[in-house]
Design an enzyme around this catalytic site. Structure first.
Site, PDB file in Angstrom:
ATOM      1  NE  ARG A  12      -1.174   2.432   2.703  1.00 13.13           N
ATOM      2  CZ  ARG A  12      -0.465   3.478   3.115  1.00 13.13           C
ATOM      3  NH1 ARG A  12      -0.284   4.521   2.332  1.00 13.13           N
ATOM      4  NH2 ARG A  12       0.096   3.498   4.309  1.00 13.13           N
ATOM      5  CG  ASP A  13       3.589   4.138   2.889  1.00 16.71           C
ATOM      6  OD1 ASP A  13       4.112   4.888   2.058  1.00 16.71           O
ATOM      7  OD2 ASP A  13       3.325   4.505   4.046  1.00 16.71           O
ATOM      8  CG  HIS A  16       2.588   6.599  -2.196  1.00 16.03           C
ATOM      9  ND1 HIS A  16       1.579   7.374  -2.718  1.00 16.03           N
ATOM     10  CD2 HIS A  16       2.225   6.329  -0.919  1.00 16.03           C
ATOM     11  CE1 HIS A  16       0.646   7.558  -1.777  1.00 16.03           C
ATOM     12  NE2 HIS A  16       1.013   6.941  -0.688  1.00 16.03           N
ATOM     13  CB  SER A 166       2.604  11.590   6.720  1.00 13.84           C
ATOM     14  OG  SER A 166       1.480  11.196   7.433  1.00 13.84           O
ATOM     15  CG  HIS A 193       2.848   4.713   9.095  1.00 15.85           C
ATOM     16  ND1 HIS A 193       2.520   3.651   8.272  1.00 15.85           N
ATOM     17  CD2 HIS A 193       3.287   5.696   8.266  1.00 15.85           C
ATOM     18  CE1 HIS A 193       2.749   3.982   7.009  1.00 15.85           C
ATOM     19  NE2 HIS A 193       3.215   5.214   6.970  1.00 15.85           N
ATOM     20  CG  HIS A 195       7.156   7.701   5.781  1.00 14.60           C
ATOM     21  ND1 HIS A 195       7.220   7.055   4.566  1.00 14.60           N
ATOM     22  CD2 HIS A 195       5.856   7.653   6.159  1.00 14.60           C
ATOM     23  CE1 HIS A 195       6.011   6.638   4.216  1.00 14.60           C
ATOM     24  NE2 HIS A 195       5.150   6.988   5.171  1.00 14.60           N
ATOM     25  CE1 TYR A 284      -0.125  13.731   4.102  1.00 16.18           C
ATOM     26  CE2 TYR A 284       0.036  12.204   2.267  1.00 16.18           C
ATOM     27  CZ  TYR A 284      -0.608  12.659   3.393  1.00 16.18           C
ATOM     28  OH  TYR A 284      -1.737  12.028   3.802  1.00 16.18           O
TER      29      TYR A 284
HETATM   30  C1  LIG Z   1      -1.573   9.340   1.069  1.00 14.79           C
HETATM   31  C2  LIG Z   1      -1.803   8.397   2.188  1.00 14.79           C
HETATM   32  C3  LIG Z   1      -0.535   8.204   2.958  1.00 14.79           C
HETATM   33  O1  LIG Z   1       0.420   7.564   2.134  1.00 14.79           O
HETATM   34  C4  LIG Z   1      -0.818   7.422   4.210  1.00 14.79           C
HETATM   35  C5  LIG Z   1       0.449   7.173   4.911  1.00 14.79           C
HETATM   36  O2  LIG Z   1       0.999   6.077   4.860  1.00 14.79           O
HETATM   37  C6  LIG Z   1       1.115   8.264   5.609  1.00 14.79           C
HETATM   38  O3  LIG Z   1       0.500   9.323   5.843  1.00 14.79           O
HETATM   39  O4  LIG Z   1       2.302   8.089   5.938  1.00 14.79           O
HETATM   40 MN   LIG Z   2       3.152   6.235   5.065  1.00 13.94          MN
END
Ligand SMILES: CC[C@H](O)CC(=O)C(=O)O
Ligand SMILES: [Mn+2]
Length: 337
Positions: A12-13, A16, A166, A193, A195, A284
């Site tokens: 899912r992630d 992108h 995010s 979560h 990054h 983001y």
């Molecule tokens: C666009 C949704 C986003 O990728 C959700 C997510 O994984 C995040 O905000 O890190």
């Molecule tokens: Mn993400």
């Protein structure tokens, strides 16, 4: 021995980073392998969640319902999760995902907009799904605001509430402060979560676990937006060394990373100048490829676009602003296109 439940988000992630071009075959193979490595949850959706396939967010190569269906068929142990951002995904999308076998939905909102998750969380509960409230761009809100918003999600029936970094912009102490505050204020499970844009995904994840987060996201081979997420196979190994149980066979996870994911990556998942700038400026992670394309189109340095997006506090759902910002910068700098 404490227990941490990991959700694998590469399908899912990572969508992108794959420009939303996963095929049914890839999803089947990856899901089956993750299932065999005993990963408890696997998230499958367009990168921007159910209904994300569009010119604005990027068109999917394959209908995501077909991908979700393939994942459901390939998994007899792992639960299949979907992401839904209200306003992008609809109740109808949620019902369709549930009908074909999705077990869990993560309803994602900007960190100050939890109220828009009410209908989706309540519907998911009625459908008997496991529910997660996913507070995106958590670095943009002070702790008291985060608590207020998390409590709303809890009151709508979220079984877990996530702090979502995010932009990969949070520092370890900021993560610890947020998780600790939520742990004290809520009775439901807390998730995190990360990054890896500032190379802090693992450190931040460990800080979150130390403060009581029990639900953690990872992406195998770091296959997520920006510089990717906490690397699942590494996390499984680190937690095992710490005596924290995940149930995941990290030897199998290493094989998945090496033999299945690495060959399909469009580029290496590393901290590039763009992902580093996103972490620094609080942008983001999913904006990376959009900013790269806008930079090419307007002859700009993509970092300048990202810094400006950070200054203007542009958030998910405002992808059209990336082009506007680039056009403005080009005009200001008298760049001819
Ligand atoms: C666009 C949704 C986003 O990728 C959700 C997510 O994984 C995040 O905000 O890190
Ligand atoms: Mn993400």
């Amino acid at each position: 021995m404490s227990k941490i439940k990991i959700t694998e988000v590469a399908l899912r992630d990572g969508s992108h980073a794959m420009s939303h071009q996963y095929t049914v075959e890839q999803v089947k193979t990856i899901t089956k392998a993750l299932n065999d490595a005993s990963v408890p949850y696997i998230e499958v959706s367009h990168g921007d969640g159910l209904g994300g396939s569009s010119i604005q967010y990027g068109l999917s190569g394959t209908d995501e319902l077909k991908l979700i269906e393939a994942a459901v068929e390939a998994a007899d142990f792992s639960k299949i999760a979907v992401l839904l951002i209200p306003g992008i995904g609809t109740i109808e999308d949620l019902k369709n995902a549930h009908r074909i076998g999705a077990d869990m939905v993560r309803v994602a909102t900007h960190v100050t907009e939890a109220d828009v998750s009410k209908q989706h969380l309540e519907t998911a509960k009625e459908l008997g799904m496991e529910t997660v409230g996913f507070l995106m761009m958590s670095h943009m809100a002070p702790v008291d605001k985060l608590i207020e918003q998390a409590k709303l999600m809890e009151s709508y029936g979220a079984d877990t509430v996530y702090v979502v970094d995010s932009a990969g912009a949070l520092l370890p102490d900021q993560v610890a402060e947020r998780i600790k505050a939520l742990r004290q204020a809520l009775t439901v499970d807390i998730g995190f979560h990360a990054h890896n844009n500032l190379s802090l995904a693992m450190g931040n994840t460990l800080a979150a676990i130390k403060q009581g987060a029990t639900r953690i996201d990872g992406s195998v081979r770091c296959l997520g937006a920006g510089a990717g997420n906490t690397q699942t196979e590494v996390l499984a190994a680190v937690l095992e060394k710490m005596g924290i149980e995940t149930g995941i066979d990290f030897y199998k996870m290493m094989d998945i990373a090496e033999n299945i994911i690495a060959p399909i990556l469009p580029g290496t998942q590393e901290i590039t100048k763009d992902s580093l700038t996103m972490g620094y400026a609080g942008v983001y992670s999913s904006f990376r490829l959009h900013a790269e394309r806008a930079a090419k189109r307007y002859n700009l340095d993509s970092r300048d676009i990202l810094i400006e997006l950070g200054k203007q506090k542009i958030v998910g759902g405002q992808e059209d602003m990336i082009i506007d910002v680039a056009a403005e910068l080009a005009k200001k700098n008298k760049i001819t296109v």
